[in-house]
Design an enzyme around this catalytic site. Structure first.
Site: not given
Ligand code: PEP
Length: 252
Positions: A10-12, A96, A98, A168, A174, A214, A235-236
């Protein structure tokens, strides 16, 4: 039927179209010949078309991070399922945390978006997760049951085949804090049981449940070795081709 592992980035709000193309060009050789799983990235709307062209023939699926539930209309700033599909998306992340936290997405909206996504023959990835305060007050399972039921409202077993659900925990997104494999498995088993109540055993056992929060190359293997963890939403660690590729190759 075994559930094919689904490893999705997920590149956000990161990467232009050109940056997405560079990523895919770099990931391609790292993922060449990999079978038995689906690798995917949900990119910003503006990068979908270029990313989908670059990913064509690689097996890497390109997705969107949100959609509106209407097909078209006077909804300034919104994007429809038809638009993301025409641009080359094959899946859409819905609800999501966010989106829920910063943009007001509710379970009711997620349920409406889910209908639109299925109508367009796109794969929905519906996210649920508790906050730290909810976990600490012992509310995790009540919150998750309510989010799942609300987000899947109106869905029936006949239409549920493409459904993917992502657990999640908000406190793990994050933050560098990952749920342990045991903590995540406990929730995934619970979600699968809830899915059985909502949509029947058959749908529940066929639905892929992803863990997100994460996920990194060094923890993905232990998470995915749990019985009810069928993939990851990342994400990251999905922003760099090499760590994304290591996650996709979690079992090698
Ligand atoms: C996400 O954006 O869905 C996520 C899980 O981010 P991260 O892996 O950075 O925690």
């Amino acid at each position: 039927m075994p559930r094919t592992p689904f490893l999705a980035g997920n590149w956000k709000m990161y990467k232009t179209g050109a940056e997405a193309v560079s990523f895919i060009e770099a990931a391609k050789p790292l993922l060449a010949g990999i079978t038995g799983r689906e690798a995917a990235v949900a990119v910003p709307f503006t990068a979908i078309a270029e990313a989908a062209r670059a990913a064509s023939g690689t097996g890497i699926l390109i997705g969107a991070q949100n959609v509106h539930w209407e097909r078209e209309g006077a909804y300034t700033g919104e994007i429809s399922t038809g638009m993301v599909k025409a641009a080359g998306a094959s899946f859409v992340i819905l609800g999501h945390s966010e989106r829920r936290q910063f943009f007001g997405d509710t379970d009711e909206w997620v349920a409406k978006k889910l209908q639109a996504v299925l109508e367009a023959s796109l794969v929905p990835v519906v996210c649920v997760g508790e906050t730290l305060a909810q976990r600490e007050s012992g509310d995790t399972f009540r919150i998750l049951a309510s989010q799942l039921k609300g987000s899947l409202a109106g869905l029936n077993a006949e239409r549920a085949a493409p459904l993917v659900v992502a657990y999640e925990p908000v406190w793990a997104i994050g933050t560098g804090k990952t749920a342990t494999a045991v903590q995540a498995q406990e929730v995934h088993a619970f979600l699968r049981a809830e899915l059985a109540t909502l949509l029947g055993e058959k749908t529940a056992s066929a639905t892929r449940l992803l863990y997100g929060g994460s996920v990194k190359p060094d923890n993905v293997k232990s998470l995915l070795s749990e019985a009810d963890i069928d993939g990851a939403l990342v994400g990251g660690a999905a922003l760099k081709p090499d760590s994304f590729a290591q996650i996709v190759k979690f079992d090698s």
